[in-house]
Motif scaffolding. Structure first.
Motif, short mmCIF file in Angstrom:
data_model
loop_
_atom_site.label_atom_id
_atom_site.label_comp_id
_atom_site.label_asym_id
_atom_site.label_seq_id
_atom_site.Cartn_x
_atom_site.Cartn_y
_atom_site.Cartn_z
N ASP A 1 0.90 -1.28 0.02
CA ASP A 1 0.05 0.02 -0.15
C ASP A 1 0.84 1.45 0.03
OD1 ASP A 1 0.89 0.68 2.58
OD2 ASP A 1 -0.99 -0.31 3.44
N GLY A 2 0.43 2.52 0.05
CA GLY A 2 1.09 3.63 -0.15
C GLY A 2 0.92 4.50 0.87
N GLY A 3 0.41 3.93 2.03
CA GLY A 3 0.23 4.57 3.43
C GLY A 3 1.70 4.98 4.06
N ARG A 4 1.36 4.92 5.19
CA ARG A 4 2.49 5.45 6.31
C ARG A 4 3.31 4.19 6.50
NH1 ARG A 4 -1.10 8.42 10.43
NH2 ARG A 4 -1.87 6.35 10.43
N GLY A 5 2.93 2.96 6.20
CA GLY A 5 3.56 1.78 6.72
C GLY A 5 3.17 1.47 8.33
N LEU A 6 3.78 0.56 9.04
CA LEU A 6 3.39 0.26 10.26
C LEU A 6 4.53 0.74 11.34
CD1 LEU A 6 2.69 -3.56 9.51
CD2 LEU A 6 0.97 -1.65 10.14
N PRO A 7 3.94 1.35 12.48
CA PRO A 7 5.01 1.59 13.52
C PRO A 7 5.73 0.55 14.02
CG PRO A 7 2.70 2.46 13.84
CD PRO A 7 2.58 1.64 12.92
N SER A 8 6.91 0.58 14.18
CA SER A 8 7.80 -0.59 14.48
C SER A 8 7.19 -1.49 15.60
CB SER A 8 9.15 0.03 14.98
OG SER A 8 9.17 0.59 16.19
N GLU A 9 6.53 -0.90 16.67
CA GLU A 9 6.08 -2.05 17.51
C GLU A 9 4.73 -2.80 16.93
OE1 GLU A 9 5.09 -3.66 21.27
OE2 GLU A 9 7.05 -2.41 20.55
N ALA A 10 3.92 -2.04 16.05
CA ALA A 10 3.08 -2.73 15.41
C ALA A 10 3.39 -3.97 14.41
CB ALA A 10 2.16 -1.84 14.48
N LEU A 11 4.71 -3.60 13.77
CA LEU A 11 5.29 -4.38 12.88
C LEU A 11 5.72 -5.55 13.53
CD1 LEU A 11 5.85 -4.91 9.95
CD2 LEU A 11 8.24 -3.82 10.46
N ARG A 12 6.30 -5.56 14.82
CA ARG A 12 6.87 -6.36 15.52
C ARG A 12 5.79 -7.42 16.21
NH1 ARG A 12 7.63 -7.57 20.77
NH2 ARG A 12 6.72 -5.70 21.60
N GLN A 13 4.63 -6.79 16.54
CA GLN A 13 3.45 -7.66 17.08
C GLN A 13 2.59 -8.18 16.09
OE1 GLN A 13 1.62 -6.37 20.86
NE2 GLN A 13 3.14 -4.69 20.56
N ALA A 14 2.65 -7.54 14.79
CA ALA A 14 1.70 -8.14 13.76
C ALA A 14 1.54 -9.53 13.52
CB ALA A 14 2.10 -7.25 12.63
N GLY A 15 0.58 -10.47 13.49
CA GLY A 15 0.57 -11.66 13.33
C GLY A 15 0.39 -12.31 14.73
N GLN A 16 0.58 -11.82 15.70
CA GLN A 16 0.38 -12.53 16.88
C GLN A 16 -1.03 -12.51 17.17
OE1 GLN A 16 2.86 -10.68 20.23
NE2 GLN A 16 4.55 -10.93 18.89
N PRO A 17 -1.72 -13.51 17.86
CA PRO A 17 -3.12 -13.59 18.09
C PRO A 17 -3.55 -12.25 18.88
CG PRO A 17 -2.12 -15.90 18.39
CD PRO A 17 -1.05 -14.85 18.14
N GLU B 1 4.89 -19.05 3.89
CA GLU B 1 5.66 -18.22 5.10
C GLU B 1 4.54 -16.79 4.60
OE1 GLU B 1 9.64 -16.28 6.69
OE2 GLU B 1 9.47 -16.86 4.64
N LEU B 2 4.38 -16.06 5.74
CA LEU B 2 3.67 -14.78 5.57
C LEU B 2 4.47 -13.77 6.27
CD1 LEU B 2 1.33 -12.97 4.53
CD2 LEU B 2 0.18 -13.57 6.89
N ARG B 3 5.02 -12.66 5.44
CA ARG B 3 5.83 -11.89 6.14
C ARG B 3 5.27 -10.42 5.87
NH1 ARG B 3 11.94 -12.93 3.50
NH2 ARG B 3 12.12 -14.78 4.19
N LEU B 4 5.49 -9.40 6.77
CA LEU B 4 5.14 -8.10 6.65
C LEU B 4 6.34 -7.43 6.96
CD1 LEU B 4 2.21 -8.06 9.14
CD2 LEU B 4 1.98 -8.24 6.59
N SER B 5 6.27 -6.27 6.25
CA SER B 5 7.39 -5.24 6.43
C SER B 5 7.00 -4.02 5.96
CB SER B 5 8.74 -5.81 5.58
OG SER B 5 8.33 -5.65 4.09
N ASN B 6 7.90 -2.89 6.25
CA ASN B 6 7.66 -1.70 5.55
C ASN B 6 8.39 -1.43 4.31
OD1 ASN B 6 5.69 -0.51 7.49
ND2 ASN B 6 7.10 -0.28 8.92
N LEU B 7 8.07 -0.80 3.53
CA LEU B 7 8.78 -0.16 2.10
C LEU B 7 9.61 1.03 2.51
CD1 LEU B 7 5.72 -0.44 -0.33
CD2 LEU B 7 7.73 -1.92 -0.12
N ALA B 8 10.68 1.18 1.95
CA ALA B 8 11.70 2.29 2.15
C ALA B 8 11.02 3.62 1.73
CB ALA B 8 13.08 2.11 1.38
N THR B 9 10.17 3.37 0.59
CA THR B 9 9.42 4.68 0.08
C THR B 9 8.25 4.90 0.88
OG1 THR B 9 8.21 3.12 -1.55
CG2 THR B 9 10.43 4.28 -2.34
N GLY B 10 7.90 4.33 1.97
CA GLY B 10 6.55 4.40 2.74
C GLY B 10 5.55 3.39 2.40
#
Length: 86
Positions: free
Chosen positions: A14-30, A56-65
């Motif tokens: 997506d072209g949004g702001r990305g995920l904050p680092s804490e949300a990225l770390r916890q994303a996928g946890q029940p 595998e399912l991976r989530l990350s932030n894009l360098a461009t946002g």
């Protein structure tokens, strides 16, 4: 969808702001969610299904946002079908 190292890979970004680092770390946890009405089970269930099929399912932030979700599955487990409704 494309083929990478003997696996099928589906990427959604997506072209949004990305995920904050804490949300990225916890994303996928029940039960972790950033939505007021969310249950926090969607990514957890999706990741478990990918694991059960050798993927595998991976989530990350894009360098461009924005955020990037990558789903990888072994090619043997992938059947591509297209349906068209009229």
């Amino acid at each position: 969808m494309r083929q990478v190292d003997g696996q099928a890979m589906l990427e959604v970004e997506d072209g949004g702001r990305g995920l904050p680092s804490e949300a990225l770390r916890q994303a996928g946890q029940p039960f972790f969610t950033t939505k007021p009405e969310g249950l926090g089970l969607g990514l957890s269930i999706s990741g478990a299904i990918a694991d059960q099929h050798g993927g595998e399912l991976r989530l990350s932030n894009l360098a461009t946002g924005g955020a990037l979700a990558q789903l990888r599955l072994p090619l043997a487990a992938v059947t591509l079908t297209t349906s068209k409704q009229v």
